[in-house]
Motif scaffolding. Structure first.
Motif, PDB file in Angstrom:
ATOM      1  N   SER A  94       0.828  -1.219   0.000  1.00  0.00           N
ATOM      2  CA  SER A  94       0.000   0.000   0.000  1.00  0.00           C
ATOM      3  C   SER A  94       0.853   1.256   0.000  1.00  0.00           C
ATOM      4  CB  SER A  94      -0.928  -0.003   1.220  1.00  0.00           C
ATOM      5  OG  SER A  94      -1.814  -1.095   1.182  1.00  0.00           O
ATOM      6  N   MET A  95       2.006   1.200   0.672  1.00  0.00           N
ATOM      7  CA  MET A  95       2.861   2.378   0.771  1.00  0.00           C
ATOM      8  C   MET A  95       3.621   2.653  -0.522  1.00  0.00           C
ATOM      9  SD  MET A  95       4.367   1.757   4.635  1.00  0.00           S
ATOM     10  CE  MET A  95       5.286   3.286   4.747  1.00  0.00           C
ATOM     11  N   THR A  96       3.721   1.646  -1.395  1.00  0.00           N
ATOM     12  CA  THR A  96       4.519   1.797  -2.623  1.00  0.00           C
ATOM     13  C   THR A  96       3.657   1.817  -3.882  1.00  0.00           C
ATOM     14  OG1 THR A  96       4.874  -0.607  -2.672  1.00  0.00           O
ATOM     15  CG2 THR A  96       6.572   0.729  -1.615  1.00  0.00           C
ATOM     16  N   THR A  97       2.360   2.118  -3.744  1.00  0.00           N
ATOM     17  CA  THR A  97       1.472   2.118  -4.918  1.00  0.00           C
ATOM     18  C   THR A  97       1.862   3.174  -5.954  1.00  0.00           C
ATOM     19  OG1 THR A  97      -0.031   3.550  -3.670  1.00  0.00           O
ATOM     20  CG2 THR A  97      -0.524   1.200  -3.695  1.00  0.00           C
ATOM     21  N   ASP A  98       2.539   4.240  -5.525  1.00  0.00           N
ATOM     22  CA  ASP A  98       2.929   5.299  -6.455  1.00  0.00           C
ATOM     23  C   ASP A  98       4.292   5.048  -7.093  1.00  0.00           C
ATOM     24  OD1 ASP A  98       0.673   7.163  -6.143  1.00  0.00           O
ATOM     25  OD2 ASP A  98       1.370   7.327  -4.087  1.00  0.00           O
ATOM     26  N   LEU A  99       4.952   3.976  -6.698  1.00  0.00           N
ATOM     27  CA  LEU A  99       6.243   3.609  -7.272  1.00  0.00           C
ATOM     28  C   LEU A  99       6.032   2.581  -8.378  1.00  0.00           C
ATOM     29  CD1 LEU A  99       8.305   3.364  -3.955  1.00  0.00           C
ATOM     30  CD2 LEU A  99       8.368   5.205  -5.646  1.00  0.00           C
ATOM     31  N   PRO A 100       7.042   2.298  -9.199  1.00  0.00           N
ATOM     32  CA  PRO A 100       6.873   1.333 -10.293  1.00  0.00           C
ATOM     33  C   PRO A 100       6.334  -0.008  -9.799  1.00  0.00           C
ATOM     34  CG  PRO A 100       8.937   2.515 -10.540  1.00  0.00           C
ATOM     35  CD  PRO A 100       8.377   2.942  -9.223  1.00  0.00           C
ATOM     36  N   LYS A 101       5.592  -0.674 -10.658  1.00  0.00           N
ATOM     37  CA  LYS A 101       4.982  -1.945 -10.313  1.00  0.00           C
ATOM     38  C   LYS A 101       6.040  -2.966  -9.874  1.00  0.00           C
ATOM     39  CE  LYS A 101       1.838  -5.471 -12.154  1.00  0.00           C
ATOM     40  NZ  LYS A 101       1.085  -5.924 -13.362  1.00  0.00           N
ATOM     41  N   GLY A 102       5.737  -3.669  -8.827  1.00  0.00           N
ATOM     42  CA  GLY A 102       6.662  -4.679  -8.303  1.00  0.00           C
ATOM     43  C   GLY A 102       7.606  -4.146  -7.241  1.00  0.00           C
ATOM     44  N   THR A 103       7.602  -2.826  -7.033  1.00  0.00           N
ATOM     45  CA  THR A 103       8.510  -2.241  -6.042  1.00  0.00           C
ATOM     46  C   THR A 103       8.200  -2.756  -4.643  1.00  0.00           C
ATOM     47  OG1 THR A 103       8.745  -0.225  -7.360  1.00  0.00           O
ATOM     48  CG2 THR A 103       9.357  -0.087  -5.042  1.00  0.00           C
ATOM     49  N   GLY A 104       6.898  -2.873  -4.316  1.00  0.00           N
ATOM     50  CA  GLY A 104       6.507  -3.352  -2.991  1.00  0.00           C
ATOM     51  C   GLY A 104       7.018  -4.752  -2.720  1.00  0.00           C
ATOM     52  N   THR A 105       6.871  -5.643  -3.714  1.00  0.00           N
ATOM     53  CA  THR A 105       7.353  -7.025  -3.551  1.00  0.00           C
ATOM     54  C   THR A 105       8.870  -7.060  -3.439  1.00  0.00           C
ATOM     55  OG1 THR A 105       5.480  -7.881  -4.830  1.00  0.00           O
ATOM     56  CG2 THR A 105       7.393  -9.318  -4.589  1.00  0.00           C
ATOM     57  N   PHE A 106       9.547  -6.297  -4.295  1.00  0.00           N
ATOM     58  CA  PHE A 106      11.016  -6.249  -4.243  1.00  0.00           C
ATOM     59  C   PHE A 106      11.489  -5.744  -2.885  1.00  0.00           C
ATOM     60  CE2 PHE A 106      14.949  -3.769  -4.724  1.00  0.00           C
ATOM     61  CZ  PHE A 106      15.803  -4.773  -5.173  1.00  0.00           C
ATOM     62  N   ALA A 107      10.847  -4.676  -2.373  1.00  0.00           N
ATOM     63  CA  ALA A 107      11.232  -4.115  -1.078  1.00  0.00           C
ATOM     64  C   ALA A 107      10.984  -5.117   0.038  1.00  0.00           C
ATOM     65  CB  ALA A 107      10.458  -2.824  -0.816  1.00  0.00           C
ATOM     66  N   ALA A 108       9.850  -5.829  -0.030  1.00  0.00           N
ATOM     67  CA  ALA A 108       9.540  -6.818   0.999  1.00  0.00           C
ATOM     68  C   ALA A 108      10.565  -7.946   1.005  1.00  0.00           C
ATOM     69  CB  ALA A 108       8.136  -7.374   0.780  1.00  0.00           C
ATOM     70  N   VAL A 109      10.930  -8.434  -0.187  1.00  0.00           N
ATOM     71  CA  VAL A 109      11.942  -9.495  -0.284  1.00  0.00           C
ATOM     72  C   VAL A 109      13.265  -9.014   0.300  1.00  0.00           C
ATOM     73  CG1 VAL A 109      13.354 -10.841  -1.891  1.00  0.00           C
ATOM     74  CG2 VAL A 109      10.894 -10.644  -2.259  1.00  0.00           C
ATOM     75  N   LEU A 110      13.647  -7.794  -0.049  1.00  0.00           N
ATOM     76  CA  LEU A 110      14.908  -7.241   0.440  1.00  0.00           C
ATOM     77  C   LEU A 110      14.903  -7.135   1.960  1.00  0.00           C
ATOM     78  CD1 LEU A 110      17.578  -6.162  -0.684  1.00  0.00           C
ATOM     79  CD2 LEU A 110      16.568  -3.872  -0.695  1.00  0.00           C
ATOM     80  N   LEU A 111      13.803  -6.645   2.528  1.00  0.00           N
ATOM     81  CA  LEU A 111      13.720  -6.497   3.982  1.00  0.00           C
ATOM     82  C   LEU A 111      13.714  -7.857   4.675  1.00  0.00           C
ATOM     83  CD1 LEU A 111      11.260  -3.514   4.551  1.00  0.00           C
ATOM     84  CD2 LEU A 111      13.739  -3.516   4.301  1.00  0.00           C
ATOM     85  N   PHE A 112      13.029  -8.836   4.080  1.00  0.00           N
ATOM     86  CA  PHE A 112      13.027 -10.170   4.686  1.00  0.00           C
ATOM     87  C   PHE A 112      14.419 -10.793   4.643  1.00  0.00           C
ATOM     88  CE2 PHE A 112       8.309 -10.562   4.516  1.00  0.00           C
ATOM     89  CZ  PHE A 112       8.128 -11.080   5.787  1.00  0.00           C
ATOM     90  N   ILE A 113      15.177 -10.539   3.588  1.00  0.00           N
ATOM     91  CA  ILE A 113      16.553 -11.042   3.524  1.00  0.00           C
ATOM     92  C   ILE A 113      17.400 -10.413   4.624  1.00  0.00           C
ATOM     93  CG2 ILE A 113      18.674 -11.019   2.149  1.00  0.00           C
ATOM     94  CD1 ILE A 113      16.928 -11.349  -0.342  1.00  0.00           C
ATOM     95  N   ILE A 114      17.217  -9.104   4.848  1.00  0.00           N
ATOM     96  CA  ILE A 114      18.015  -8.394   5.853  1.00  0.00           C
ATOM     97  C   ILE A 114      17.670  -8.867   7.259  1.00  0.00           C
ATOM     98  CG2 ILE A 114      18.422  -6.124   6.899  1.00  0.00           C
ATOM     99  CD1 ILE A 114      18.085  -4.956   4.077  1.00  0.00           C
ATOM    100  N   ILE A 115      16.351  -8.946   7.570  1.00  0.00           N
ATOM    101  CA  ILE A 115      15.983  -9.365   8.929  1.00  0.00           C
ATOM    102  C   ILE A 115      16.009 -10.888   9.061  1.00  0.00           C
ATOM    103  CG2 ILE A 115      14.541  -7.326   9.256  1.00  0.00           C
ATOM    104  CD1 ILE A 115      12.087  -9.123   8.969  1.00  0.00           C
ATOM    105  N   GLY A 116      16.264 -11.561   7.915  1.00  0.00           N
ATOM    106  CA  GLY A 116      16.347 -13.010   7.929  1.00  0.00           C
ATOM    107  C   GLY A 116      17.779 -13.502   7.840  1.00  0.00           C
ATOM    108  N   PRO A 117      18.140 -14.180   6.750  1.00  0.00           N
ATOM    109  CA  PRO A 117      19.430 -14.870   6.707  1.00  0.00           C
ATOM    110  C   PRO A 117      20.657 -13.988   6.588  1.00  0.00           C
ATOM    111  CG  PRO A 117      18.298 -15.061   4.592  1.00  0.00           C
ATOM    112  CD  PRO A 117      17.325 -14.435   5.534  1.00  0.00           C
ATOM    113  N   ALA A 118      20.500 -12.727   6.170  1.00  0.00           N
ATOM    114  CA  ALA A 118      21.687 -11.896   5.947  1.00  0.00           C
ATOM    115  C   ALA A 118      22.277 -11.356   7.240  1.00  0.00           C
ATOM    116  CB  ALA A 118      21.355 -10.739   4.998  1.00  0.00           C
TER     117      ALA A 118
END
Length: 455
Positions: A72-96
């Protein structure tokens, strides 16, 4: 439908929010920051509180405003940005970073103070890779236990966590009282980097908690909890999330302030400590003796396990929705990766995470700020994309300077320094602040778009 919570439910929601944030990993950063800041502890503490308490609170409120998480916070950004950001954050708070850190904190604070440093404890794999054998064994066993409890999505460990968080907080209260009544030393002179820049060092130090990332990920969980209790109206949801956030922020502030003061008075009992885990363990030993260390070890070990299970379960659950691998397969993969990453050592892992956080935290701050001002933006789509692009460029410069400094690549760091030497706060790793703020003001001049849709 009743849109009100009882006082007990409201307090319970606040304590639950506090429990989401408080983990054993959070208590290792303030002690070292306090020790390095010395007599400048108040400046460093205030900067730390802004990013470790203020930003997570504001992020939860931002999630409440849009009624959803990153998508919802990334609706004004290019399509797929929300999913990409979520994956990146999960990697950081996860295995990285965050999840391997739980195993390292468990070793540094729970096991190492009890067993000490064993003789012939190093295993040389190559000229550049030397492993601590005890650390490797302990962290491997830790993530085997994490895999076991995560196998059933952590249902058993969740119940244990309801006891461990209050126990950890009670221990920290006792520690805070001990620090006030019987400090183990006087305030020392600040380290060189904290003499003139204590506030900005503390501000960036707060990035290490990664709680702003976490707030974006589980903010919607709190919204769902409120809906399950019958609170569905946006205005009521917003109200109770603000109250819950303030309760959690008050608890976190108490913990961080007491630990900062502990660190500032620890130079006698833990001189030249590599990380906050060493500082805290030495201080507890000095205050309460061996019984205190046993209690700390038990609570921290189990609290780290609870956090690790929660993070692995959340990451595996999310990644299983995006890939052919199932939940349990992701649990195995994540635990193996975490066990391997954990063997870089706690101090090294924290150092490695700093450039990444320097690059990503400004983007998160900019996104949260844009979420709040969106209703007044004449053209949200172009405003979001312009501000985020500027924040990205300058935060990447900060991150690259951090990597160059970490790897001792002098010529790259000198080149980057020459490009940013006239920019305010560039030397402190905050070159993004002024350009992003200026562009955030200029976007109000972008012509409006009649098709703009409100959240």
């Amino acid at each position: 439908m009743n849109q009100r919570l009882s006082r007990a439910d409201t307090i319970g929601l606040g304590l639950m929010t506090f429990a989401f944030f408080l983990g054993a990993g959070n208590i290792i950063f303030p002690p070292l920051e306090g020790q390095l800041a010395g007599s400048n502890v108040l400046y460093a503490m205030f900067g730390f509180l802004l990013t470790a308490v203020g930003l997570p609170l504001v992020s939860i409120i931002a999630v409440a405003r849009v009624g959803g998480g990153l998508p919802s916070m990334t609706t004004d950004l290019p399509k797929g940005t929300g999913t990409f950001a979520a994956v990146l954050l999960f990697i950081i708070i996860g295995p990285a970073f965050a999840t391997p850190r739980t195993g390292l904190v468990a070793y540094e604070m729970a096991i190492k103070p009890l067993v000490g440093t064993l003789e012939d404890n190093q295993l040389t794999l190559s000229a550049d890779i030397i492993l601590d054998k005890t650390q490797a064994i302990i962290t491997s066993l830790f993530f085997v236990a994490t895999l076991f409890f995560s196998w059933s999505r952590g249902k058993l460990i969740d119940n244990i966590g309801k006891i461990l968080t209050p126990a950890l907080f009670l221990l920290l209260i006792c520690l805070a009282i001990g620090v006030i009544v019987a400090p183990q030393g006087a305030l020392s002179a600040p380290a060189a980097s904290y003499q003139d820049n204590a506030f900005t060092k503390g501000f960036i130090g707060g990035y290490n908690t990664m709680d702003t990332f976490a707030a974006l990920m589980f903010g919607m969980l709190l919204v769902d909890i409120l809906r399950s209790k019958g609170v569905t109206e946006p205005k009521s949801t917003y109200k109770y999330l603000v109250i819950a956030g303030l309760i959690a922020a008050a608890g976190l502030a108490f913990v961080y302030i007491s630990l900062f003061w502990l660190g500032a008075t620890s130079s006698t009992v833990a001189p030249g400590a590599e990380n906050g885990g060493v500082v805290l363990a030495a201080y507890v030993q000095a205050l309460f003796g061996q019984p205190g260390q046993w209690i700390l070890s038990g609570v921290v070990l189990l609290a780290c396990l609870t956090t690790a299970v929660g993070l692995v379960s959340a990451c595996a659950d999310y990644f299983s929705t995006l890939t052919p691998l199932r939940y349990r397969q992701w649990v195995i993969v994540l635990c193996i990766i975490c066990a391997l990453v954990a063997n870089v050592g706690l101090s090294q892992l924290i150092a490695l995470s700093v450039p990444v956080l320097l690059a990503l935290y400004p983007l998160t701050i900019a996104l949260v700020a844009l979420t709040f001002i969106r209703p007044w933006l004449p053209n949200p789509k172009y405003a979001f994309r312009t501000v985020m692009f500027v924040a990205l460029i300058f935060s990447l410069l900060d991150g690259m300077r951090g990597i160059a400094g970490l790897q001792n690549v002098g010529w790259i760091k000198s080149l980057l320094d020459s490009q940013t030497e006239y920019m305010p706060l560039a030397a402190q790793g905050m070159a993004w602040v002024l350009p992003t703020a200026i562009v955030m003001l200029l976007v109000f001049l972008i012509p409006g778009n009649k098709k703009t849709v409100a959240y």
